[in-house]
Design a protein around this motif. Structure first.
Motif, PDB file in Angstrom:
ATOM      1  N   ALA A 185      45.891  43.301  33.870  1.00 52.27           N
ATOM      2  CA  ALA A 185      45.161  41.665  33.367  1.00 52.27           C
ATOM      3  C   ALA A 185      43.913  42.093  33.080  1.00 52.27           C
ATOM      4  O   ALA A 185      42.955  41.895  31.999  1.00 52.27           O
ATOM      5  N   THR A 217      44.526  42.939  29.897  1.00 54.80           N
ATOM      6  CA  THR A 217      43.799  42.399  28.128  1.00 54.80           C
ATOM      7  C   THR A 217      44.316  40.452  29.056  1.00 54.80           C
ATOM      8  O   THR A 217      43.901  40.050  27.609  1.00 54.80           O
ATOM      9  N   GLY A 218      43.741  40.382  29.935  1.00 53.98           N
ATOM     10  CA  GLY A 218      43.603  39.367  29.473  1.00 53.98           C
ATOM     11  C   GLY A 218      41.633  38.288  29.822  1.00 53.98           C
ATOM     12  O   GLY A 218      40.892  39.767  30.286  1.00 53.98           O
TER      13      GLY A 218
END
Length: 234
Positions: free
Chosen positions: A221, A223-224
């Motif tokens: 997560a 990278t989000g």
């Protein structure tokens, strides 16, 4: 790294994850495992070698390093929680002590033993981190901050010790069934599972361990969108 024949030192090896790591190393043929703790009399496994060390006390760290000149594998496991300090109330001194133990303690021990690892050919350094390195908790922000700092330190050590051939491993996991998480009502994994994944990482020269699904989902997560970190289930 081949574990058989290695000499290891584990901070906080008298219980929980530290004790499980000691058992796993010895079961794989480690020649010696120092259990570096504040109270050596609490080390009950006769196969471990008790050694006095308080990771917040430079004097005991230096003394332990003088004794354990044969260490080829260092595991920074000793840690402290700070559940008493909530985000908007509670004693900040508790959070400061947590940072002193989890971050500065790991840094101090790593500094003391880095030359010993280098003299032995490089060896390995393992930091027992947490999903809290990335997953902040409103109920324990001091603990999360200390683990985030410890993760940053692990990355710095990986860069700084590369030239001496030291493998640096960061171990991340969610809630583990130990005294530290006794009051937490959430799914937990066993300390032996953490130890097993750590052994595999060492044997495969891996630099990061994501023990459970919670830590793997949280890592992904990153990278989000930042808000997504708060929507991850255990």
């Amino acid at each position: 790294m081949r574990i058989e024949g290695q000499t290891a030192l584990i901070t906080g090896a008298n219980r929980g994850i530290g004790a499980a790591l000691g058992r796993a190393l010895l079961d794989r043929g480690a020649a010696k495992v120092y259990a570096a703790v504040r109270r050596p009399e609490t080390v009950t496994d006769p196969r471990l070698t008790p050694l006095l060390m308080d990771v917040t006390d430079p004097g005991t760290i230096a003394a332990a390093a003088e004794v354990a000149q044969d260490v080829t594998l260092l595991i920074n496991n000793a840690g402290q929680g700070s559940g008493a300090t909530r985000l908007l109330d509670g004693d900040l001194d508790v959070a400061r002590r947590t940072m002193e133990t989890n971050y500065f303690g790991t840094w101090s021990v790593s500094r003391a033993f880095a030359p010993i690892l280098a003299a032995g050919g490089g060896g390995a350094l393992v930091n027992v981190l947490s999903v809290a390195s990335w997953w902040a908790m409103e109920t324990a922000p001091g603990y999360s901050a200390s683990k985030a700092a410890q993760w940053s330190l692990t990355n710095a050590l990986r860069q700084g010790l590369r030239k001496q051939g030291t493998l640096v491993v960061g171990v991340h996991c969610g809630f583990v069934d130990t005294d530290l998480s006794a009051s937490v009502d959430a799914p937990k994994i066993g300390a032996d599972e953490v130890a097993e994944h750590t052994m595999r990482a060492l044997e495969n020269d891996a630099d990061e361990v994501l023990v459970d699904g919670f830590s793997r989902r949280t890592r992904a997560a990153l990278t989000g969108p930042i808000a997504g970190l708060h929507d991850i289930g255990f």
